[in-house]
Design a protein around this motif. Sequence first.
Motif, PDB file in Angstrom:
ATOM      1  N   HIS A  89      -9.415   0.308  -4.527  1.00  0.00           N
ATOM      2  CA  HIS A  89      -8.174   1.030  -4.189  1.00  0.00           C
ATOM      3  C   HIS A  89      -8.580   2.623  -3.971  1.00  0.00           C
ATOM      4  CE1 HIS A  89      -4.489   3.283  -5.086  1.00  0.00           C
ATOM      5  NE2 HIS A  89      -5.007   3.869  -6.224  1.00  0.00           N
ATOM      6  N   HIS A 104       0.868  -1.303   0.145  1.00  0.00           N
ATOM      7  CA  HIS A 104       0.000   0.160  -0.077  1.00  0.00           C
ATOM      8  C   HIS A 104       0.769   1.307   0.076  1.00  0.00           C
ATOM      9  CE1 HIS A 104      -3.687  -2.109   0.589  1.00  0.00           C
ATOM     10  NE2 HIS A 104      -3.141  -2.605   1.604  1.00  0.00           N
ATOM     11  N   MET A 163      -9.592   4.103  -0.772  1.00  0.00           N
ATOM     12  CA  MET A 163      -8.798   3.842   0.135  1.00  0.00           C
ATOM     13  C   MET A 163      -8.331   5.444   0.505  1.00  0.00           C
ATOM     14  SD  MET A 163      -6.023   0.839   0.504  1.00  0.00           S
ATOM     15  CE  MET A 163      -4.947   0.602   2.053  1.00  0.00           C
ATOM     16  N   ASP A 187      -0.922   3.055  -4.333  1.00  0.00           N
ATOM     17  CA  ASP A 187      -0.614   2.105  -4.999  1.00  0.00           C
ATOM     18  C   ASP A 187      -1.966   1.127  -5.296  1.00  0.00           C
ATOM     19  OD1 ASP A 187      -0.242  -1.118  -5.465  1.00  0.00           O
ATOM     20  OD2 ASP A 187       2.306  -0.358  -5.254  1.00  0.00           O
ATOM     21  N   PHE A 188      -2.361   1.006  -6.653  1.00  0.00           N
ATOM     22  CA  PHE A 188      -3.495   0.434  -6.843  1.00  0.00           C
ATOM     23  C   PHE A 188      -3.464  -1.204  -6.387  1.00  0.00           C
ATOM     24  CE2 PHE A 188      -7.098  -0.782  -8.866  1.00  0.00           C
ATOM     25  CZ  PHE A 188      -7.908   0.293  -9.585  1.00  0.00           C
ATOM     26  N   CYS A 189      -4.220  -1.132  -5.239  1.00  0.00           N
ATOM     27  CA  CYS A 189      -4.351  -2.433  -4.588  1.00  0.00           C
ATOM     28  C   CYS A 189      -5.331  -3.148  -4.467  1.00  0.00           C
ATOM     29  CB  CYS A 189      -3.761  -2.149  -3.046  1.00  0.00           C
ATOM     30  SG  CYS A 189      -4.942  -0.850  -2.382  1.00  0.00           S
ATOM     31  N   CYS A 229      -4.183   6.092  -0.388  1.00  0.00           N
ATOM     32  CA  CYS A 229      -3.143   4.943  -1.025  1.00  0.00           C
ATOM     33  C   CYS A 229      -3.034   5.350  -2.137  1.00  0.00           C
ATOM     34  CB  CYS A 229      -3.827   3.580  -0.868  1.00  0.00           C
ATOM     35  SG  CYS A 229      -2.989   2.420  -1.637  1.00  0.00           S
TER      36      CYS A 229
HETATM   37 CU1  CUA Z   1      -3.971   0.463  -0.867  1.00  0.00          CU
HETATM   38 CU2  CUA Z   1      -4.361   1.158  -3.142  1.00  0.00          CU
END
Ligand code: CUA
Length: 659
Positions: free
Chosen positions: A629, A585, A632, A623-625, A621
């Motif tokens: 996402h 993340h 987030m 980072d494409f999690c 966040c």
């Molecule tokens: Cu955690 Cu995007």
Amino acid sequence: MGKVKNHVIALLLLVILFIIGGCGKGKSTKGPLIESDAPNKVYVEPGKYDEFYGFVSGGFSGQLAVYGLPSGRLLRVIPVYSQNAENGWGYTEETKPMLNTSYGFIPWDDSHHSELSMKDGVPDGKWIFINGNNTPRVARISLGTFRTEEIIEIPNSAGNHSSPFTTPNSDYVVAGTRFSIPVENRDVPISSYKENFKGALTFIKVAPDNGKMSIGFQLITPGFDYDLSHAGKGPSDGWFFFSCYNSEQAHTLLEVNASQKDKDFIMAVNWKKIEELVASGKGTDMTANYAHNVYDDKKHSATSEMIKKVRVLKPADVQGALYYIPCPKSPHGADVDPTGEYIVGGGKLATVIPVFAFKKMVSAIGNKEFDGDIDGIPILKYETVLAGEVKDPGLGPLHTEFDDKGFAYTSAFVSSEIVKWKVETREVVDRLPVYYSVGHLMIPGGDSKKPWGKYLLSMNKITKDRFLPTGPELNQSAQLIDISGEKMKLLLDFPTVGEPHYAQGIPADLVAKNSVKIFKIEENQHPYATKSEKDARVVREGNIVHVYMTAIRSHLSPDNIEGVKASDEVYFHVTNLEQDWDIPHGFTIMGNDNSELLIMPGETCTIKWTPKSPGIYPFYCTDFCSALHQEMQGYMRVSDKNSNVPITFSSNYKKEDTK
Ligand code: CUA
Ligand code: K7E
């Protein structure tokens, strides 16, 4: 006078040949015809892995790039000496100490040479070392985490260039200074070079279990420029060979030995003997001040310690352990063949490549066949130590590596080619043009006892017409060459990150199997770790605010924070609670004058933020999690510095709890 004239003529000749023969401009060819099977040799099917890791130094990028070979796919850039906003290296509270030095925080360096750790003279895939040239340092990178774990500064050194080559069991990595300087460094007229300036060859001990570095000893040597080096192996194990140049000192050399005037040196160092001398108390502990920075994978934090002394030895302390081998004009590479019997000098301005025989060196030392000395260091006779010369080696021979069939490959900078020759006979058997101006070359294991002699990587300084133009600045490039057959075959061009000077290669299976996938959350010893969402909180301590934040798909806790005031010092300590591979993340907040955080599973990272004015500041966040996402995210309310808004926060956990 005649000498100077000769130099001028030789240089002019080189320049002319460079213009007509070498380097891109005015050259119509776009390279040799590629054999029809070349695409198959470099094509790695989608979903399939490369056969080798290639670790290519970043030069002025200060980092280390990891490529898959033969595909040339860029797998990773490992931040070492340069701050990297992409993942917070050198920006986070945890990693800032890694860039500490006796000159303070230094956010950049020039990293030239990567060198794998070895066991029995063969790369073992545990660590890779890389030098910091400008502010003398050596870094150790873990090949479990692909992260820089340790950086040690080198005192009494300036331009840590002949580094970080290792002994066959990585007992030591070396750091030889390119610039000689006063030892210890002080204000003197530069014209007092001969009397005040000294070289320093530093032997850094590497602990076999965890790789921890410490300076074993430092040799204070005549004031030359120590350029490159390699350790002996097999019969020559216990020795180290350093090339050195510097025409000013050649002037000093004239006084000692006028007949050697066209040669510089390779310095042979019997480090095993010196190690014994040090153990028996030889040398003196000199006051020093240098940083030793260590990153801990459990605390997810680095510490920096200043070390205050270093064991130094002068030539007189180590008699019988240092020798000079004359080597034609300005040698660059000092390369030892896989058998350990031959030492090859790459004389940039020489017309031959000298190949020295270790056996001959030993008997010359035994028979005291010396030609004078420099500061008490005996000079061996060139012919006595020479096994033979490679004639017609190309112009500007720089650096040599070896395959597993008894052949050597030398890069020729000026004539832009790779020259293949037979080690035993020194006979040139093949040559291949490269595009353009090759510096170092690399064969996986090519400086070890066991080359995996299938590919050769040519690292080229100038690319000119090889790629689509990108304005005035063009990337340097690498060219992959098939060396499995009699004739070298060009397979692939690919642009590189920074300026690669040197590289290492190793079969992928020696590294891949040890790759770390996550950090175990239960082993996280970070003092500000938040191991469960229920512990997420915000704590004020005077004007310092600690945010204990967690990240898990797909929310940050806490997500709304109030009670922070302008000019508070806010520390976001973000713990990634994931325990799955490849689920980082990220974290950032609007107006942050620092970098983002990129937090690996199980890890805690901290970014400092000082809000300057009241308002609402979104964070999210980066980072494409997951599919959510984009959800987030959260808000920080910042109030006037005289306000009385109390600290409050909401978190996912609390919301669920009160349902
Ligand atoms: Cu955690 Cu995007
Ligand atoms: Cu040749 Cu620094 Cu090893 Cu550049 S160095 S090429």
